[in-house]
Write an enzyme that holds these catalytic residues in place. Structure first.
Site, mmCIF file in Angstrom:
data_model
loop_
_atom_site.group_PDB
_atom_site.id
_atom_site.type_symbol
_atom_site.label_atom_id
_atom_site.label_comp_id
_atom_site.label_asym_id
_atom_site.label_seq_id
_atom_site.Cartn_x
_atom_site.Cartn_y
_atom_site.Cartn_z
ATOM 1 N N TRP A 139 58.347 70.817 55.768
ATOM 2 C CA TRP A 139 58.367 72.405 55.990
ATOM 3 C C TRP A 139 58.913 72.847 54.514
ATOM 4 C CZ3 TRP A 139 61.665 75.689 59.429
ATOM 5 C CH2 TRP A 139 61.262 76.932 59.332
ATOM 6 N N ASP A 173 55.478 64.519 58.353
ATOM 7 C CA ASP A 173 54.727 65.792 58.807
ATOM 8 C C ASP A 173 54.953 66.875 57.901
ATOM 9 O OD1 ASP A 173 53.896 67.166 61.335
ATOM 10 O OD2 ASP A 173 55.490 68.457 60.744
ATOM 11 N N TYR A 199 52.815 75.277 54.790
ATOM 12 C CA TYR A 199 53.944 75.024 54.365
ATOM 13 C C TYR A 199 54.063 75.301 53.090
ATOM 14 C CZ TYR A 199 55.526 72.762 58.711
ATOM 15 O OH TYR A 199 55.563 72.373 60.072
ATOM 16 N N SER A 245 50.463 71.661 68.412
ATOM 17 C CA SER A 245 51.741 72.041 68.368
ATOM 18 C C SER A 245 52.042 73.400 68.838
ATOM 19 C CB SER A 245 52.193 72.166 66.729
ATOM 20 O OG SER A 245 53.676 72.596 66.569
ATOM 21 N N ASN A 246 52.798 73.461 69.617
ATOM 22 C CA ASN A 246 53.345 75.042 69.979
ATOM 23 C C ASN A 246 52.347 75.388 71.166
ATOM 24 O OD1 ASN A 246 55.562 75.528 68.031
ATOM 25 N ND2 ASN A 246 53.996 75.415 66.718
ATOM 26 N N LEU A 292 67.658 70.307 64.606
ATOM 27 C CA LEU A 292 68.831 70.968 64.495
ATOM 28 C C LEU A 292 68.763 72.383 64.671
ATOM 29 C CD1 LEU A 292 70.072 68.847 61.197
ATOM 30 C CD2 LEU A 292 70.277 68.271 63.757
ATOM 31 N N GLY A 302 64.703 67.609 59.011
ATOM 32 C CA GLY A 302 63.830 68.682 58.143
ATOM 33 C C GLY A 302 64.796 68.863 56.891
HETATM 34 P P1 NAP Z 1 66.267 71.045 61.195
HETATM 35 O O1 NAP Z 1 66.617 69.692 60.926
HETATM 36 O O2 NAP Z 1 66.480 71.791 62.424
HETATM 37 O O3 NAP Z 1 66.786 71.976 60.075
HETATM 38 C C1 NAP Z 1 66.853 71.456 58.437
HETATM 39 C C2 NAP Z 1 67.765 72.520 57.947
HETATM 40 O O4 NAP Z 1 69.056 72.227 58.214
HETATM 41 C C3 NAP Z 1 67.589 72.050 56.219
HETATM 42 O O5 NAP Z 1 67.510 73.212 55.722
HETATM 43 C C4 NAP Z 1 68.833 71.374 56.130
HETATM 44 O O6 NAP Z 1 69.355 71.595 54.513
HETATM 45 C C5 NAP Z 1 69.809 72.037 56.895
HETATM 46 N N1 NAP Z 1 70.917 71.492 57.117
HETATM 47 C C6 NAP Z 1 72.339 71.899 56.949
HETATM 48 N N2 NAP Z 1 73.203 71.069 57.412
HETATM 49 C C7 NAP Z 1 72.435 69.734 57.446
HETATM 50 C C8 NAP Z 1 72.750 68.359 57.951
HETATM 51 N N3 NAP Z 1 74.198 68.166 57.954
HETATM 52 N N4 NAP Z 1 71.904 67.546 58.134
HETATM 53 C C9 NAP Z 1 70.756 67.786 57.942
HETATM 54 N N5 NAP Z 1 70.450 68.965 57.733
HETATM 55 C C10 NAP Z 1 71.072 69.915 57.334
HETATM 56 O O7 NAP Z 1 64.657 71.050 60.677
HETATM 57 P P2 NAP Z 1 63.662 72.176 60.344
HETATM 58 O O8 NAP Z 1 63.687 71.807 58.646
HETATM 59 O O9 NAP Z 1 63.758 73.484 60.629
HETATM 60 O O10 NAP Z 1 62.173 71.280 60.626
HETATM 61 C C11 NAP Z 1 61.862 69.958 60.707
HETATM 62 C C12 NAP Z 1 60.495 69.919 60.605
HETATM 63 O O11 NAP Z 1 59.870 70.489 61.955
HETATM 64 C C13 NAP Z 1 59.872 70.671 59.333
HETATM 65 O O12 NAP Z 1 59.916 70.023 58.258
HETATM 66 C C14 NAP Z 1 58.407 70.704 60.000
HETATM 67 O O13 NAP Z 1 57.811 69.281 59.779
HETATM 68 C C15 NAP Z 1 58.624 70.663 61.524
HETATM 69 N N6 NAP Z 1 58.341 72.139 61.861
HETATM 70 C C16 NAP Z 1 57.260 72.432 62.640
HETATM 71 C C17 NAP Z 1 57.138 73.613 63.147
HETATM 72 C C18 NAP Z 1 55.852 74.118 63.933
HETATM 73 O O14 NAP Z 1 55.583 75.171 64.233
HETATM 74 N N7 NAP Z 1 55.027 72.931 64.240
HETATM 75 C C19 NAP Z 1 57.854 74.641 62.768
HETATM 76 C C20 NAP Z 1 59.013 74.206 62.079
HETATM 77 C C21 NAP Z 1 59.182 73.191 61.564
HETATM 78 P P3 NAP Z 1 69.111 70.578 53.619
HETATM 79 O O15 NAP Z 1 67.715 70.345 53.197
HETATM 80 O O16 NAP Z 1 70.113 70.916 52.418
HETATM 81 O O17 NAP Z 1 69.742 69.312 54.085
#
Ligand code: NAP
Length: 307
Positions: free
Chosen positions: A31, A59, A64, A166-167, A220, A271
């Site tokens: 994403w 994914d 994105y 999804s969703n 997260l 993510g």
């Molecule tokens: P997340 O793991 O909940 O959040 C990741 C974010 O947290 C990144 O910006 C990361 O920054 C930050 N972060 C801060 N501290 C961290 C730590 N200690 N370890 C890891 N991350 C940390 O996931 P997300 O990015 O929101 O979503 C993950 C995936 O879900 C997306 O890439 C996508 O494939 C999918 N997604 C799907 C939908 C849908 O509608 N289907 C919607 C949203 C997301 P850094 O990069 O600096 O580590």
């Protein structure tokens, strides 16, 4: 199960739904790939970090990289550049993408649009086939029979190998699946220790019933768990930290493993776009959850005791 026994630990690989495709039980999400001026060389480092850590399940989505000003498709295009520079990477990954949202329209899964979206994703990704094609969010105005026909045609044409959503609500999953010749293999709701709705609303039960692989997005809470602000988020962090501290892992690793301990076999989509954090996620296989500790996180997330 006695008080000292722990919940089963997931295998590092599993079949994607009822398909023969083998996926890692931790996925990596893109994403945020096309942010911060990342070049194809930067993106390649992240792809390598995920694959080298044993995550073969990647994914993405056509939306994105959308920045509200025409940046549509940027994350797919960046991955396409990575694959063009290093074609051998394609065989090492199970590539998942999504479509069905094209701003400024809310959602569009009409036959003509969806078919064109699949073709556009293939072109951007510079690949002949997408291993898992997911409808990103349900289009209330598209009849599931029409959506199913478009998706089945894409499978028949070899453009996509398997199908997911999804969703979707449980009824939307059931309606689409009913009309599909190529049944769904996955569902992707938001799931994290901060987002626990699907533990109780039937979505995961349906996934187990239909054999769908649940992919958990934002495991997260979009990063909130790393820096909790509200009282409730802090309380969840405390419960995760107890287990993380005792087992020598970080809170984020504990969060992934908490999801993975669920019997539906939730695959968290990591993510982070930092190689070190991507690699660290696989420590989740080391973590052991007792029922007591697992429910303590759930109760903290609910903010009230279970009945
Ligand atoms: P997340 O793991 O909940 O959040 C990741 C974010 O947290 C990144 O910006 C990361 O920054 C930050 N972060 C801060 N501290 C961290 C730590 N200690 N370890 C890891 N991350 C940390 O996931 P997300 O990015 O929101 O979503 C993950 C995936 O879900 C997306 O890439 C996508 O494939 C999918 N997604 C799907 C939908 C849908 O509608 N289907 C919607 C949203 C997301 P850094 O990069 O600096 O580590």
């Amino acid at each position: 199960m006695s008080a000292n026994e722990t919940l089963p630990v997931p295998a590092a690989k599993r079949k994607l739904g009822n398909s023969e495709i083998e996926v890692s039980t931790i996925a990596w999400g893109m994403w945020r790939l096309a942010e911060n001026g990342r070049t194809a060389a930067d993106a390649a480092k992240l792809v390598h970090a995920a694959l080298d850590a044993g995550m073969n399940f990647l994914d993405t989505a056509d939306i994105y990289g959308f920045d509200g000003a025409g940046g549509f498709g940027d994350a797919e295009a960046l991955l396409g550049e990575v694959l063009a520079a290093e074609p051998a990477l394609r065989a090492r990954m199970v590539l998942a993408s999504k479509g069905g949202i094209m701003p400024p329209l809310p959602y569009d899964q009409s036959a003509a649009y969806l078919a064109s979206a699949i073709d556009a994703s293939l072109k951007r990704l510079r690949t002949d086939t997408i291993d898992l094609y997911q409808i990103h969010r349900p289009d209330i105005l598209a009849h599931p029979q029409e959506v199913a026909r478009t998706l089945d045609d894409a499978v028949k044409a070899g453009k996509v190998r398997t199908l997911g959503v999804s969703n979707f609500t449980i009824h939307q999953v059931a309606a689409l699946n009913q009309f599909l010749d190529n049944k769904l293999v996955s569902t992707q709701p938001e799931i994290s220790p901060l987002r626990i709705t699907c533990f109780e609303n039937g979505e995961l039960d349906q996934a187990m019933m239909l054999g769908l692989t649940p992919l958990g997005w934002s495991p997260l809470g979009g990063g909130r768990l790393a820096n909790p602000q509200s009282e409730r988020d802090k309380a969840v962090a405390v419960e995760l930290d107890r287990v993380a501290g005792a087992q020598g892992v970080s809170r984020t690793v504990a969060a992934y493993s908490w999801l993975m301990a669920h019997p539906a076999g939730i695959i968290p989509i990591v993510g982070s776009q930092q190689p070190g954090r991507i690699a660290e996620a696989t420590e989740a296989y080391k973590v052991r959850w007792s029922r007591q500790d697992w429910y303590a996180v759930l109760v903290a997330a609910r903010g009230e005791r279970l009945p």
